[in-house]
Design a protein around this motif. Structure first.
Motif, PDB file in Angstrom:
ATOM      1  N   ASP A  29       8.504   1.542  68.462  1.00 48.41           N
ATOM      2  CA  ASP A  29       7.769   0.125  68.741  1.00 48.41           C
ATOM      3  C   ASP A  29       8.929  -0.703  69.134  1.00 48.41           C
ATOM      4  N   SER A  30      10.070  -0.942  68.481  1.00 52.13           N
ATOM      5  CA  SER A  30      11.208  -1.713  69.028  1.00 52.13           C
ATOM      6  C   SER A  30      11.545  -1.416  70.495  1.00 52.13           C
ATOM      7  N   LEU A  31      11.599  -0.298  70.763  1.00 51.46           N
ATOM      8  CA  LEU A  31      12.098   0.356  72.165  1.00 51.46           C
ATOM      9  C   LEU A  31      10.900  -0.356  73.029  1.00 51.46           C
ATOM     10  N   VAL A  32       9.790   0.030  72.948  1.00 50.42           N
ATOM     11  CA  VAL A  32       8.633  -0.300  73.746  1.00 50.42           C
ATOM     12  C   VAL A  32       8.783  -2.065  73.948  1.00 50.42           C
ATOM     13  N   GLN A  33       8.753  -2.762  72.739  1.00 49.96           N
ATOM     14  CA  GLN A  33       8.924  -4.115  72.864  1.00 49.96           C
ATOM     15  C   GLN A  33      10.157  -4.591  73.669  1.00 49.96           C
ATOM     16  N   SER A  34      11.327  -4.109  73.511  1.00 48.43           N
ATOM     17  CA  SER A  34      12.250  -4.555  74.216  1.00 48.43           C
ATOM     18  C   SER A  34      12.187  -4.088  75.575  1.00 48.43           C
ATOM     19  N   MET A  35      11.532  -3.141  76.093  1.00 47.12           N
ATOM     20  CA  MET A  35      11.472  -3.002  77.653  1.00 47.12           C
ATOM     21  C   MET A  35      10.698  -3.930  78.190  1.00 47.12           C
ATOM     22  N   TYR A  43      15.957   6.194  82.047  1.00 41.92           N
ATOM     23  CA  TYR A  43      14.900   7.518  81.659  1.00 41.92           C
ATOM     24  C   TYR A  43      14.729   8.242  82.782  1.00 41.92           C
ATOM     25  N   LYS A  44      14.441   7.702  83.967  1.00 42.00           N
ATOM     26  CA  LYS A  44      14.224   8.544  84.978  1.00 42.00           C
ATOM     27  C   LYS A  44      15.604   9.183  85.602  1.00 42.00           C
ATOM     28  N   ALA A  45      16.836   8.395  85.459  1.00 41.40           N
ATOM     29  CA  ALA A  45      17.947   8.933  85.637  1.00 41.40           C
ATOM     30  C   ALA A  45      18.345  10.332  84.884  1.00 41.40           C
ATOM     31  N   VAL A  88      18.606  16.255  84.956  1.00 38.38           N
ATOM     32  CA  VAL A  88      18.505  17.693  84.303  1.00 38.38           C
ATOM     33  C   VAL A  88      18.525  18.946  84.995  1.00 38.38           C
ATOM     34  N   THR A  89      19.141  20.104  84.949  1.00 39.33           N
ATOM     35  CA  THR A  89      19.267  21.030  85.847  1.00 39.33           C
ATOM     36  C   THR A  89      18.323  22.266  85.272  1.00 39.33           C
ATOM     37  N   ASN A  90      18.130  23.537  85.886  1.00 41.47           N
ATOM     38  CA  ASN A  90      17.151  24.298  85.472  1.00 41.47           C
ATOM     39  C   ASN A  90      17.916  25.178  84.460  1.00 41.47           C
ATOM     40  N   ASP A  91      19.277  25.224  84.937  1.00 43.58           N
ATOM     41  CA  ASP A  91      19.977  26.305  83.943  1.00 43.58           C
ATOM     42  C   ASP A  91      20.872  25.705  82.774  1.00 43.58           C
ATOM     43  N   GLY A  92      20.741  24.130  82.586  1.00 41.62           N
ATOM     44  CA  GLY A  92      21.446  23.531  81.854  1.00 41.62           C
ATOM     45  C   GLY A  92      23.089  23.211  81.941  1.00 41.62           C
ATOM     46  N   GLU A  93      23.559  23.708  83.475  1.00 38.61           N
ATOM     47  CA  GLU A  93      24.773  23.567  83.694  1.00 38.61           C
ATOM     48  C   GLU A  93      24.750  22.448  84.649  1.00 38.61           C
TER      49      GLU A  93
END
Length: 143
Positions: free
Chosen positions: A30-36, A64-66, A71-76
């Motif tokens: 809730d605090s995150l949503v309110q802050s945004m 969050y979009k960044a 994120v990469t497919n192999d985590g590298e």
């Protein structure tokens, strides 16, 4: 097999009285949503987005979009994901996004704490009892 699996057995051994596990998480969400929705945070995120756009990272509405894009497919990490992360940090510094967002969300959380003091105190006390029981159980089994 133990009733409730390993977690259920552990809770039974420790006498855990299952404090509402979702209450604190709900407050945090809730605090995150309110802050945004706060005007200062909204403007800082928009400035961050504009900064990222200027560095060639188009269409990133918020950090969050960044994170999703990095994120990469192999985590590298790739050169692109590293560049994205470095630019993200740079834009956060330039726009003071972290400081602004932290201040706004902290104020919201302060109000949440004050408004839910008795329930949060009960959860804290229960966690303290559980930790003490776990330490005792470990000490007893070590002997």
């Amino acid at each position: 097999m133990k009733t409730g699996g390993c977690i259920g057995w552990s809770k039974n051994q420790l006498g855990v009285q299952e404090a509402d596990p979702t209450f604190v998480a709900q407050l945090a969400g809730d605090s995150l949503v309110q802050s945004m929705k706060d005007d200062k945070v909204f403007k800082a995120i928009a400035a961050w987005s504009s900064c990222m756009d200027g560095k060639g990272h188009k269409g990133l509405a918020d950090p969050y979009k960044a994170m999703d894009q990095g994120v990469t497919n192999d985590g590298e990490p790739t050169q692109e994901s590293i560049a994205l992360a470095v630019d993200d940090i740079d834009c956060k510094k330039q726009t003071d996004l972290v400081k602004i967002w932290f201040g706004v969300e902290s104020a919201i959380q302060g109000k949440q704490i004050a408004g839910n003091k008795s329930q949060l105190t009960g959860i804290k006390e229960q966690h303290g009892k559980e930790i003490a029981a776990a330490r005792k159980q470990m000490a007893d089994s070590a002997q």
